[in-house]
Motif scaffolding. Structure first.
Motif, PDB file in Angstrom:
ATOM      1  N   THR A  39       0.792  -1.281  -0.054  1.00  0.00           N
ATOM      2  CA  THR A  39      -0.021   0.037   0.156  1.00  0.00           C
ATOM      3  C   THR A  39       0.953   1.130   0.061  1.00  0.00           C
ATOM      4  O   THR A  39       1.521   1.536   0.945  1.00  0.00           O
ATOM      5  CB  THR A  39      -0.986  -0.098   1.392  1.00  0.00           C
ATOM      6  N   ASP A  60      -4.693  -1.605  -8.862  1.00  0.00           N
ATOM      7  CA  ASP A  60      -6.184  -1.895  -8.110  1.00  0.00           C
ATOM      8  C   ASP A  60      -6.121  -2.732  -7.029  1.00  0.00           C
ATOM      9  O   ASP A  60      -6.940  -2.688  -5.776  1.00  0.00           O
ATOM     10  CB  ASP A  60      -7.046  -2.552  -9.132  1.00  0.00           C
ATOM     11  N   LYS A  62      -3.151  -4.309  -5.011  1.00  0.00           N
ATOM     12  CA  LYS A  62      -2.313  -4.363  -4.035  1.00  0.00           C
ATOM     13  C   LYS A  62      -2.046  -2.681  -3.653  1.00  0.00           C
ATOM     14  O   LYS A  62      -1.346  -2.372  -2.525  1.00  0.00           O
ATOM     15  CB  LYS A  62      -0.844  -4.460  -4.700  1.00  0.00           C
ATOM     16  N   LYS A  63      -2.693  -1.837  -4.434  1.00  0.00           N
ATOM     17  CA  LYS A  63      -2.869  -0.183  -3.926  1.00  0.00           C
ATOM     18  C   LYS A  63      -1.343   0.160  -3.700  1.00  0.00           C
ATOM     19  O   LYS A  63      -0.955   0.964  -3.157  1.00  0.00           O
ATOM     20  CB  LYS A  63      -3.512  -0.104  -2.533  1.00  0.00           C
ATOM     21  N   HIS A  65       1.825   1.934  -6.406  1.00  0.00           N
ATOM     22  CA  HIS A  65       2.179   2.711  -7.692  1.00  0.00           C
ATOM     23  C   HIS A  65       3.514   2.041  -8.369  1.00  0.00           C
ATOM     24  O   HIS A  65       4.278   1.203  -7.885  1.00  0.00           O
ATOM     25  CB  HIS A  65       2.677   3.937  -7.210  1.00  0.00           C
TER      26      HIS A  65
END
Length: 236
Positions: A39, A60, A62-63, A65
């Motif tokens: 996250t 979507d 594992k949240k 970047h």
């Protein structure tokens, strides 16, 4: 035997998995990351892993970047990035360094772009690396494109330049394991031998870094006896 590893930027090896052959790496992307709390974490990887489904899952599910290098194995995306009006974009970050017998300049440009037809892409990135060999004078110029899910409000050009540089340090970790520890020439090929040896090599490199060494060959010369090794790592 081929291993896919997970490592922290500026840190040590977190996990690794046997993948059989390099072409099988993309199928192990999710299993390797599945159990990790990502996250808000920025994940970087080789261009081989710039795969739509995996990066969609990364953001979507594992949240997390990503900063994804794009090479010609993604021809349409690579063409879109190369075709952006970079000549009208000001350089956002530039750094010059000298060391290891060469001079290097790295410049980075970014464009906020949500029309790349790639999952969660917020910025397009262009990095130009210019290197000159101090001995021969030979000059090498390389252009690298990338996309990131980080918006301009979340990552400046300097932030993206740092992330790209830190990913290169992870690549250097594999180089050290091969050159200094002969990993590619290892004759261990069966059972858990390759994974166990790779883990030990990674642990040794991490210990060397914690002891303050910048160069692995120098540290290996200092570890001449068990007693000296214990002293160097403050275990006495």
């Amino acid at each position: 035997m081929h291993l896919l590893g997970l490592a922290e930027h500026g840190g040590g090896l977190l996990d690794q998995v046997e993948v059989g052959a390099k072409r099988n790496e993309t199928g192990h992307f999710r299993p390797l990351l599945q159990g990790k709390d990502l996250t808000g974490v920025v994940v970087t990887f080789d261009a081989l892993h710039t795969v739509r489904s995996n990066l969609d899952w990364l953001v979507d599910n594992k949240k997390a970047h990503y900063v994804a290098v794009v090479k010609r194995n993604q021809p349409l995306l690579h063409a879109r990035l190369a075709g952006l009006p970079w000549s009208r974009v000001a350089t956002g970050h530039i750094i010059r360094e000298s060391g290891h017998g060469r001079d290097e300049t790295r410049s980075l440009k970014t464009v906020s772009c949500d029309q790349l037809d790639f999952p969660h892409a917020q910025q397009a990135v262009k990095i130009i690396r210019w290197r000159r060999d101090q001995t021969t004078g030979r000059v090498c110029r390389e252009t690298v494109y990338a996309v990131t899910s980080l918006a301009t409000t979340a990552a400046t050009p300097a932030d993206l330049a740092r992330l790209a540089r830190e990913h290169w340090h992870i690549e250097a970790h594999h180089h050290i394991r091969d050159v200094s520890f002969g990993e590619d020439g290892s004759t261990s090929r069966t059972s858990h031998g390759p994974v166990n040896l790779a883990t030990l090599r990674a642990a040794v490199i991490a210990a060397i870094r914690r002891a303050g060494y910048l160069h692995v060959p120098e540290s290996r010369r200092d570890h001449t006896t068990p007693a000296e090794a214990i002293r160097l790592h403050h275990l006495d």
